[in-house]
Scaffold this motif. Structure first.
Motif, mmCIF file in Angstrom:
data_model
loop_
_atom_site.group_PDB
_atom_site.id
_atom_site.type_symbol
_atom_site.label_atom_id
_atom_site.label_comp_id
_atom_site.label_asym_id
_atom_site.label_seq_id
_atom_site.Cartn_x
_atom_site.Cartn_y
_atom_site.Cartn_z
ATOM 1 N N GLY A 49 0.849 -1.187 0.000
ATOM 2 C CA GLY A 49 0.000 0.000 0.000
ATOM 3 C C GLY A 49 0.879 1.229 0.000
ATOM 4 N N VAL A 50 0.337 2.321 0.550
ATOM 5 C CA VAL A 50 1.131 3.545 0.651
ATOM 6 C C VAL A 50 1.427 3.799 2.124
ATOM 7 N N PRO A 51 2.565 4.448 2.426
ATOM 8 C CA PRO A 51 2.817 4.809 3.820
ATOM 9 C C PRO A 51 1.735 5.763 4.304
ATOM 10 N N GLY A 52 1.316 5.586 5.539
ATOM 11 C CA GLY A 52 0.267 6.443 6.071
ATOM 12 C C GLY A 52 -0.159 5.966 7.436
ATOM 13 N N GLY A 53 -1.130 6.678 8.002
ATOM 14 C CA GLY A 53 -1.619 6.299 9.318
ATOM 15 C C GLY A 53 -2.574 7.328 9.874
ATOM 16 N N THR A 85 -5.637 15.275 -3.822
ATOM 17 C CA THR A 85 -5.997 14.307 -2.777
ATOM 18 C C THR A 85 -7.206 13.503 -3.235
ATOM 19 N N PHE A 86 -7.127 12.196 -3.026
ATOM 20 C CA PHE A 86 -8.289 11.337 -3.237
ATOM 21 C C PHE A 86 -8.858 10.964 -1.875
ATOM 22 N N SER A 87 -10.161 11.248 -1.689
ATOM 23 C CA SER A 87 -10.798 10.993 -0.395
ATOM 24 C C SER A 87 -11.738 9.803 -0.490
ATOM 25 N N ASP A 88 -11.513 8.816 0.368
ATOM 26 C CA ASP A 88 -12.381 7.655 0.475
ATOM 27 C C ASP A 88 -13.257 7.887 1.709
ATOM 28 N N LEU A 89 -14.513 8.312 1.464
ATOM 29 C CA LEU A 89 -15.395 8.733 2.559
ATOM 30 C C LEU A 89 -16.300 7.584 2.984
ATOM 31 N N HIS A 90 -16.269 7.297 4.277
ATOM 32 C CA HIS A 90 -17.032 6.161 4.818
ATOM 33 C C HIS A 90 -18.189 6.589 5.712
ATOM 34 N N TRP A 123 3.520 2.315 -12.359
ATOM 35 C CA TRP A 123 2.087 2.400 -12.019
ATOM 36 C C TRP A 123 1.270 1.349 -12.768
ATOM 37 N N GLN A 124 1.777 0.888 -13.907
ATOM 38 C CA GLN A 124 1.035 -0.119 -14.664
ATOM 39 C C GLN A 124 1.192 -1.525 -14.075
ATOM 40 N N GLU A 125 2.094 -1.674 -13.112
ATOM 41 C CA GLU A 125 2.339 -2.994 -12.513
ATOM 42 C C GLU A 125 1.822 -3.100 -11.079
ATOM 43 N N VAL A 126 1.102 -2.062 -10.641
ATOM 44 C CA VAL A 126 0.633 -2.031 -9.244
ATOM 45 C C VAL A 126 -0.242 -3.241 -8.915
ATOM 46 N N THR A 127 -1.133 -3.597 -9.837
ATOM 47 C CA THR A 127 -2.081 -4.665 -9.517
ATOM 48 C C THR A 127 -1.443 -6.057 -9.537
ATOM 49 N N GLN A 128 -0.167 -6.122 -9.929
ATOM 50 C CA GLN A 128 0.536 -7.415 -9.849
ATOM 51 C C GLN A 128 0.957 -7.728 -8.415
ATOM 52 N N LEU A 129 0.913 -6.716 -7.545
ATOM 53 C CA LEU A 129 1.292 -6.922 -6.146
ATOM 54 C C LEU A 129 0.072 -7.355 -5.332
ATOM 55 N N THR A 138 -9.708 1.136 -3.759
ATOM 56 C CA THR A 138 -9.719 2.504 -4.273
ATOM 57 C C THR A 138 -8.768 2.709 -5.453
ATOM 58 N N TRP A 139 -7.917 1.712 -5.742
ATOM 59 C CA TRP A 139 -6.908 1.873 -6.787
ATOM 60 C C TRP A 139 -7.491 2.309 -8.140
ATOM 61 N N PRO A 140 -8.638 1.724 -8.610
ATOM 62 C CA PRO A 140 -9.136 2.160 -9.921
ATOM 63 C C PRO A 140 -9.377 3.670 -9.984
#
Ligand SMILES: [Zn+2]
Length: 151
Positions: A49-53, A85-90, A123-129, A138-140
């Motif tokens: 994923g990405v570093p964060g918290g 910024t991309f916001s994933d609102l729950h 970036w084109q190989e992200v979904t291989q992980l 949220t990747w798409p």
């Protein structure tokens, strides 16, 4: 003052870390993204994923994302240029992903114990992980923004 640590019972039915939400930093350079392989013992560990918290109540989204990335990967914050910024609102919780460019010279070092490994990934190989479930979901949408920024 760090007041963001703690679990939230989310409207979506899951439990999330970060009493005031959480934020992550997606660094972009050339065609590559800096991704983090999270340690097996953390929540949804052994995934990419990405570093964060957790965000503290007094922090902006960008401040939280950059601080967490510095703590986890040792990057130089002065080489980070936030773009969007991309916001994933729950409902009662949110995860914000800050997309930023990384200047030449920005390299991860001094990983903390939450980071197994960090790697520049095309970036084109992200979904291989094997992606963290929230990042995978949220990747798409994030990918749409990445494509605009790398081109
Ligand atoms: Zn949720």
């Amino acid at each position: 003052m760090r007041d963001g640590d703690g679990w939230v019972e989310c409207d979506c039915g899951n439990r999330h870390w970060g009493k005031h939400g959480a934020a992550g930093l997606l660094l972009i350079r050339d065609q590559h993204l800096l991704l983090q392989h999270r340690a097996p013992w953390v929540h949804n560990g052994d995934t990419w994923g990405v570093p964060g918290g957790a965000r503290d109540s007094h922090e902006t989204i960008i401040e939280a994302a950059v601080r967490e990335a510095v703590e986890e990967t040792g990057i130089d914050a002065t080489l980070v240029k936030p773009l969007t910024t991309f916001s994933d609102l729950h409902g009662n919780w949110r995860y914000d992903t800050v997309l930023a460019t990384a200047a030449i010279g920005l390299e991860p070092h001094n990983l903390n114990d939450e980071s197994h490994e960090v790697r520049w990934v095309n970036w084109q190989e992200v979904t291989q992980l094997d992606l963290h479930p929230s990042f995978a979901k949220t990747w798409p949408q994030i990918e749409t923004l990445v494509i605009q920024l790398v081109n």
